[in-house]
Each structure stands twice: as structure tokens, then as C-alpha cells.
Design a protein around this motif. Structure first.
Motif, short mmCIF file in Angstrom:
data_model
loop_
_atom_site.label_atom_id
_atom_site.label_comp_id
_atom_site.label_asym_id
_atom_site.label_seq_id
_atom_site.Cartn_x
_atom_site.Cartn_y
_atom_site.Cartn_z
N MET A 1 1.42 8.76 0.59
CA MET A 1 0.46 8.37 1.63
C MET A 1 -0.72 7.62 1.00
SD MET A 1 2.00 9.38 4.23
CE MET A 1 3.57 9.48 3.38
N PHE A 2 -1.15 8.10 -0.16
CA PHE A 2 -2.25 7.43 -0.85
C PHE A 2 -1.86 5.99 -1.17
CE2 PHE A 2 -4.88 6.10 -4.33
CZ PHE A 2 -6.11 6.70 -4.09
N THR A 3 -0.61 5.82 -1.65
CA THR A 3 -0.13 4.48 -2.02
C THR A 3 -0.08 3.57 -0.79
OG1 THR A 3 1.22 5.54 -3.72
CG2 THR A 3 1.73 3.25 -3.19
N ILE A 4 0.44 4.10 0.31
CA ILE A 4 0.55 3.30 1.54
C ILE A 4 -0.85 2.90 2.02
CG2 ILE A 4 1.19 3.37 3.99
CD1 ILE A 4 3.56 5.20 3.15
N ARG A 5 -1.77 3.88 2.03
CA ARG A 5 -3.12 3.59 2.50
C ARG A 5 -3.80 2.57 1.59
NH1 ARG A 5 -8.02 7.94 3.43
NH2 ARG A 5 -8.35 7.53 1.22
#
Lengths: 166, 318
Positions: B154-158
Motif C-alpha cells: 500500500m505504501f508503494t502504491i500510494r
């Protein structure tokens, strides 16, 4: 002393700091209020000196008592701290614990030539041997009293003084 | 039930066991906190004093090099003392039960357990039995959950897409055996991603897939069409033996992500993979090393995300 107008206090700080600025100085503000004051100082001093911001949440001495602050901001020191004369800026100086944490954090970036502390308001009540080199106002408030710097949506700074629940 | 076990009465993260049932507020707080740990990893001195004097036990009942290493780095950057236990080769082989192992390590003044176990629910069991000052972080249990992997994804996507609200995300491959996929689906749904697709042959989808709130695709070409994010799952070689799949070569032909297939996703799509990769099976080397790939940044972000989780659970007892 009237502390209604933060801009006057910033003017007073500028007058104290301006004669001492050199090319190897840098401004570092402590989140959040200290960053606002630091930005105002840097702008009024008109010198193109490097600036940085510190969030001391990872260096607080009360982590084991209150846990991690829910809103941590990244610290940004985009210059080499080594041998810099750092002007550390905060809005309100109270116990001195925030400044202690900020100095520890700063030293993790390097060994500054010196650190001097500028605060908008020194409200007294120190619990550590720390003092402000520059202060917009020096007050002696009772422990129950609370002074805070706020910034409105238009970017204007305001100081609020509450008596607190005595 | 997990949610109650994971949160303190005043709503702070107490243990991290699964992303299922965790509110968006907590997920976002973890991602925001991780954001503040990123610059720490970029400093010459990559340490903060937050967990000084705390003992973090890495309890790995199942092998994992990357996850164990990143947890170890995360704990060390928080100044904790880290003790690695490769339990697969120790006490349990002598007949000790899971809870006895945990009780013994607690007697050694443990403050946190990072647990990887082949059995689903093992970290929950430990969390229910530890003393109030001890936190448990799930580092992957059976087919159930791998919450820190889901969070780092999720961190990467955000990081690359700015948010979740306009995204189309495809999760491709062995969803059936993937605890990573489950954690990703829970997190994406909670964070407001409007379209989560799972793309896999029928034999690699769980039976309850329809209840997971995802769009199911059985063809790669349509499955990743117009997607902003393509997450490739590792094909676990051992699955080949179970007659679920004909061969690695056959799998690559239909389900491997090649530059040609990737053209169907959006031009600025990112490609993710939890690792370890099987090049030439689920992903082509030209994609893995290509400009859409964010697979190595995922690893770097994983350290900051694990620092965030560990510091939040460690401070929750306060």
C-alpha cells in the motif's frame, strides 16, 4: 508584556539575530510551530541560507509513557550539518525537553559548529538546563497556563494564551 | 475478534496480526508514520532511539530470508536488541509446544515477538497469551495473512500513485496459496480502491473469492487491461506437484507477465512483486528489470513500514 501579535515578536527576533548571521549559518525549525517561525525568520532576514525541519517524535523522552505521536512528520535536513552554525527555532520554550530531543536528532545528522536557540515565546518552567539565546518575549507563566502558536488558513500566525483548567 | 485483539481500548494498534478488520484510520497512520521513517534510512546514521533497551524476538517457525532480514534491520534502526530464533531447527523439534516456547522467551524479558509460522492463526494464539507489555507482529502465517507485506505494498502504491481512490489494481497469479494477496485485498478495499481484480486460473483461486469484494478474471489479457497497478504473485514451485498446474513453462505462457502483455495495462502502470521472484515463470526479466518495475523500492519501503508498525505497537502499552 503583550504577546497578541506574533509578527511583532518575530520582528524583535529578527533584530536580535540579524547582526550575527554568517554564510555558514542554517535555520532549523521544530514541527509544527517552530517551522512557521523559522520560515518567517528566514524570509525577513532575506539571506539565502539553508533551512531544515525536525520532527522530534522519534526522540521524545516520554515514548514509553505516552507512545508514538499519531501524526509524525518527516524530518528534512537538506544540507550538511557538519561544521554549520545552526539556529534552532521553536515557537514556545517551556520544559526544554523538546529542545533536548531536537539537539539529539540534529547530532544524528552530523556535528554542528554551534547550535543557538531562538524562540518566539519563552514561558519559563524549565526542567532541563536549557535556555534561549534569542526570545521574542520572556514570560513567567504558571504551570496551568498554556500558550500556543496557531496558523490560520490564510497563513497568519496567532498566539493563544489559556489559563487552563486550574 | 482479531480487530479487538489488535487494538487497545482507546483504539491504538496493540498487535499487528491481520489487516482484516483494521480501520482505514490505523492503516493510514501506519503509512504516514512510515513516510517519516524514510528519511531516517537515507541518513548516514540510520538509527533513532525509540526502542532503546527493548528486546525484539524474531520467531521464525518457517524459513524466510528477506522478511526476517527486513524486520531485523527495522528493529535495529529503532535501536532495539534483536534476537533471531530459527525455531525450525530448535526447541519445537525437541517437542516443546508453541506456547511453552513463547513463555520461555517471555521469561527472558521479551518485549516483542515477530512471528512467522506455517499454521494460520499461530500469531493470534501467541497474542492471546502474552503479558500486557508484549506485542506481537505477524510476519506471515499459513495462508492467512502477511500484514506488513500488504502494508508495504500500500505504501508503494500510494508513493507512486498518490492515493487509492481512482485506481484499478490487478493481483495476478497464485491467489489460492497467497497470504500476501489476502492482506493486499483487505487493505485496498479498506483504503477505498474502487476496483481490485484478481487474475488467475480457476485452480489457483480460493473458493470464497466471490465474497472478497474483488473482480475475478480468468484471462491475463483482459485481467490487466487498463490497470494502474499490476501485482504479480510468486508461483510457489511446490504447487506444481499438486496437479494444480501443468508446468512452469505452460504457466509462463499464459500467466507470465511479459512486456507484450504489460502493454494492455496503463502506460504509466507500476509492476510489483513481493519476492522472491521466479524469473521466466510468473514474470519476464525484461519486466522485472524494466521501467514499470518498482520491485526493489518495495523492499526499501518495507523497512520503513516495519519500523512504523513496531514503534506503534511498542508504544501502545503506554
Amino acid at each position: 508584556m503583550n504577546i497578541d501579535n506574533p509578527n511583532q515578536l518575530i520582528d524583535r527576533l529578527v533584530a536580535q539575530i540579524a547582526p550575527l548571521m554568517q554564510d555558514d549559518c542554517a535555520f532549523v525549525g521544530i514541527h509544527s510551530g517552530g517551522v512557521w517561525v523559522m520560515e518567517a525568520l528566514a524570509e525577513r532576514l532575506g539571506r539565502d541560507l539553508p533551512t531544515g525541519t525536525l520532527d522530534i517524535s522519534f526522540y521524545r523522552d516520554d515514548f514509553s509513557r505516552i507512545g508514538l505521536h499519531p501524526e509524525v512528520k518527516p524530518s528534512q535536513i537538506p544540507f550538511d550539518v557538519e561544521n554549520r552554525h545552526v539556529l534552532l527555532v521553536d515557537d514556545v520554550l517551556y520544559t526544554g525537553r523538546t529542545v533536548r530531543a531536537a539537539m539529539n536528532l540534529l547530532f544524528d545528522y552530523g556535528r554542528p559548529a554551534s547550535i543557538r536557540l531562538a524562540v518566539l515565546v519563552d514561558r519559563g518552567g524549565r526542567e532541563l538546563p536549557i535556555c534561549a539565546d534569542f526570545a521574542g518575549a520572556r514570560l513567567e507563566l504558571a504551570p496551568g497556563q498554556h500558550v500556543a502558536l496557531l496558523r490560520d488558513d490564510a497563513g497568519e500566525l496567532h498566539l493563544s494564551l489559556n489559563q487552563g483548567a486550574a | 475478534m482479531s480487530a479487538n485483539l489488535q487494538l487497545t481500548p482507546d483504539g491504538r494498534l496493540r498487535h499487528l496480526l491481520t489487516l482484516e478488520g483494521l480501520p482505514a484510520r490505523i492503516l493510514t497512520q501506519i503509512l504516514d508514520t512510515a513516510e517519516s521513517f524514510i528519511p531516517v534510512g537515507e541518513r548516514e546514521l540510520k538509527k533513532v532511539p525509540l526502542l532503546r533497551g527493548k528486546a525484539v524476538f524474531n520467531l521464525f517457525f518457517e524459513n524466510s530470508t528477506r522478511t526476517r532480514t527486513t524486520f531485523e534491520i527495522a528493529a535495529k534502526r529503532l535501536s532495539a536488541d534483536v534476537i533471531n530464533l530459527n525455531i525450525a531447527t530448535s526447541a519445537t523439534n525437541k517437542g516443546e509446544t508453541l506456547l511453552d516456547t513463547v513463555a520461555n522467551l517471555s521469561a527472558m524479558q521479551a518485549d516483542m515477538f515477530v512471528v512467522r509460522h506455517a499454521s494460520s492463526g499461530a500469531p493470534h494464539l501467541i497474542a492471546r497469551h502474552v503479558a500486557p507489555h508484549i506485542s506481537v507482529v505477524n510476519a506471515g502465517d499459513g495462508r492467512c495473512a502477511h500484514p506488513t507485506q500488504g502494508l508495504l505494498d500500500m505504501f508503494t502504491i500510494r508513493h507512486y500513485k498518490g492515493g487509492f481512490h481512482n485506481l484499478r489494481v490487478a493481483i495476478v497469479g497464485d491467489v489460492l496459496h497467497s497470504r500476501v494477496a489476502r492482506s493486499q485485498i483487505h487493505a485496498l478495499t479498506t483504503l477505498g480502491c474502487p476496483e481490485v481484480r484478481v487474475v488467475a486460473p480457476k485452480t489457483l483461486l480460493p473458493r470464497d473469492v466471490d465474497s472478497m469484494g474483488v473482480h475475478v478474471h480468468h484471462k491475463m489479457e483482459t485481467g490487466i487491461k487498463d490497470c494502474d497497478v499490476v501485482i504479480m504473485l510468486r508461483l510457489q514451485n511446490e504447487r506444481m506437484q499438486g496437479a494444480l498446474l501443468p508446468s512452469a513453462g505452460e504457466y509462463y505462457k499464459y500467466w507470465g507477465l511479459t512486456p507484450d502483455k504489460l502493454k494492455r495495462a496503463k502506460p504509466d502502470a507500476i509492476v510489483m512483486h513481493p519476492g522472491p521472484m521466479n524469473r521466466g515463470v510468473e514474470i519476464d526479466s525484461d519486466v522485472a528489470d524494466g521501467k514499470h518495475s518498482v520491485i526493489l523500492p518495495q523492499v526499501t519501503f518495507g523497512i520503513a513500514v516495519r519500523m512504523a508498525v513496531m514503534s506503534m505497537v511498542a508504544g501502545s502499552g503506554a
